[in-house]
Scaffold this active site. Sequence first.
Site, PDB file in Angstrom:
ATOM      1  CG  ASN A  28      -3.521  -7.520   7.898  1.00 52.62           C
ATOM      2  OD1 ASN A  28      -3.588  -7.044   9.036  1.00 52.62           O
ATOM      3  ND2 ASN A  28      -4.278  -7.068   6.908  1.00 52.62           N
ATOM      4  CD  GLU A  29      -7.887  -6.660   8.265  1.00 55.50           C
ATOM      5  OE1 GLU A  29      -8.265  -6.661   7.074  1.00 55.50           O
ATOM      6  OE2 GLU A  29      -8.064  -5.694   9.019  1.00 55.50           O
ATOM      7  CD  GLN A  74      -2.920  -1.171   2.273  1.00 54.31           C
ATOM      8  OE1 GLN A  74      -2.638  -1.843   3.256  1.00 54.31           O
ATOM      9  NE2 GLN A  74      -4.024  -0.455   2.213  1.00 54.31           N
ATOM     10  CG  HIS A  95      -1.016  -6.148   5.171  1.00 53.87           C
ATOM     11  ND1 HIS A  95      -1.064  -5.528   6.403  1.00 53.87           N
ATOM     12  CD2 HIS A  95      -2.132  -5.738   4.533  1.00 53.87           C
ATOM     13  CE1 HIS A  95      -2.144  -4.775   6.493  1.00 53.87           C
ATOM     14  NE2 HIS A  95      -2.813  -4.888   5.371  1.00 53.87           N
TER      15      HIS A  95
HETATM   16  C1  BGC Z   1      -6.384  -3.654   6.090  1.00 59.50           C
HETATM   17  C2  BGC Z   1      -5.674  -2.497   5.442  1.00 59.50           C
HETATM   18  C3  BGC Z   1      -6.679  -1.537   4.858  1.00 59.50           C
HETATM   19  C4  BGC Z   1      -7.565  -1.026   5.970  1.00 59.50           C
HETATM   20  C5  BGC Z   1      -8.591  -0.006   5.552  1.00 59.50           C
HETATM   21  C6  BGC Z   1      -7.608  -3.258   6.874  1.00 59.50           C
HETATM   22  O1  BGC Z   1      -8.603  -4.206   6.673  1.00 59.50           O
HETATM   23  O2  BGC Z   1      -5.493  -4.405   6.853  1.00 59.50           O
HETATM   24  O3  BGC Z   1      -4.793  -3.001   4.496  1.00 59.50           O
HETATM   25  O4  BGC Z   1      -6.092  -0.479   4.165  1.00 59.50           O
HETATM   26  O5  BGC Z   1      -8.246  -2.104   6.523  1.00 59.50           O
HETATM   27  O6  BGC Z   1      -9.565  -0.559   4.754  1.00 59.50           O
END
Ligand code: BGC
Length: 399
Positions: free
Chosen positions: A154-155, A20, A113
């Site tokens: 991540n997530e 990003q 990520h």
């Molecule tokens: C993510 C980021 C994203 C942010 C805002 C999160 O779910 O880890 O990569 O930019 O949310 O949407």
Amino acid sequence: MAQIEFPDKFLWGAATSSHQVEGGNRNDWTEWEAAGRVRNNDQSGMAADHWNRYEEDFELLTKLNLNTYRFSIEWSRIEPEEGEYNPDATGRYLDMLTALRERGIEPQVTLHHFTNPIWAPDWSDPRIVDCYLEYVRHIVGAIGPHVTYLCTINEPNILAVMAYQQGAWPPGKANILTYWKALRNMRRAHKKAYKIIHEMYRDNGWETPKVSMAFNLQNYQAASNNPLHKIGAKIATYFADEYTLRRVRKQLDYIGVNYYFSHRIGKNLEQTEPPKNDLGWDMRPQDIKQVLLRLKKYGLPVLITETGQPDAKDAFRGWWIVRELVATHQAMQRGVDVIGYTHWSLLDNFEWQEGFAGRFGLAEVDYETQRRTLRPSAKMYGRIAKDNTLSQEMIEEYS
Ligand code: BGC
């Protein structure tokens, strides 16, 4: 309300992720972008050029009195072809770690990520687990002595939904089976990585690591006393939110929480509509409290690894931060061991399928000149971090 003081050694920080902000990447996302799959046909391109400007960006952290920075390592830079590692890329991340340590900033390093190298199988394919673990062994071998806080993936819940169920992210699979497979493979990858990382640290005599995943946790609340709404909220919490967390709980040294969303299940006509951010999402900062209280049962430290808002005009970011911190503190008083708050994001950046539309930065980025300008809310956040305190004036201004 009186001022609120946070515990000594509380971590105050900001977060980014490699794809990003870095610019110049080549991975599954750059292919997706080139195929025109992102809003306005945006392509990440040079993004915020953080790869070259990290020193300048770390100065921003210092200016804001922040003592932690969460960033991710781009797998496709470290291993551009399967089994071929790029020492220059590893070297750059080591330089970043040194630059952070010199400033007294605790790094939080995310190993994955959302992006994959082009050669890698996707997450619905079980072969990815071993590929990921090879990369983990390699990169952790290099950065281990400099890093305590590590986030494996991540997530997982968001990646599985967006890329393997809705097909809105690469590889664009829209199928409930690929969704479950991807989730299972990420879970396996995490569990094994957790073990490998701990063994590596122990064998090398490095300081004990703290390993977690960053979970996107959302508040699902019944909109009324209707039992159907209540059951709906429970089911959503279980499957959308806590499913993975519960299954990896034994392999977590802390819980990484990314908080953005709070939902009402069912219609309640008396409800007042919450304000919306630049991307049209509802904003309910105070509801982070429900999410945090829900985590108490795990008995683990909680680190807020992300939270923030797209807000180009900086109209509500300050409000979001203050309201959320008040709510976080209330959860802490009720026994949740929150050890830090990491704001998303340090910089404006490439917001996945939304392209450059969402402006999440504490610092605004002019993408023409790459100039960074701290937004007013960032300065307020910097005062909070410096004093380790939310002042009475701030609380009153935003209550
Ligand atoms: C993510 C980021 C994203 C942010 C805002 C999160 O779910 O880890 O990569 O930019 O949310 O949407």
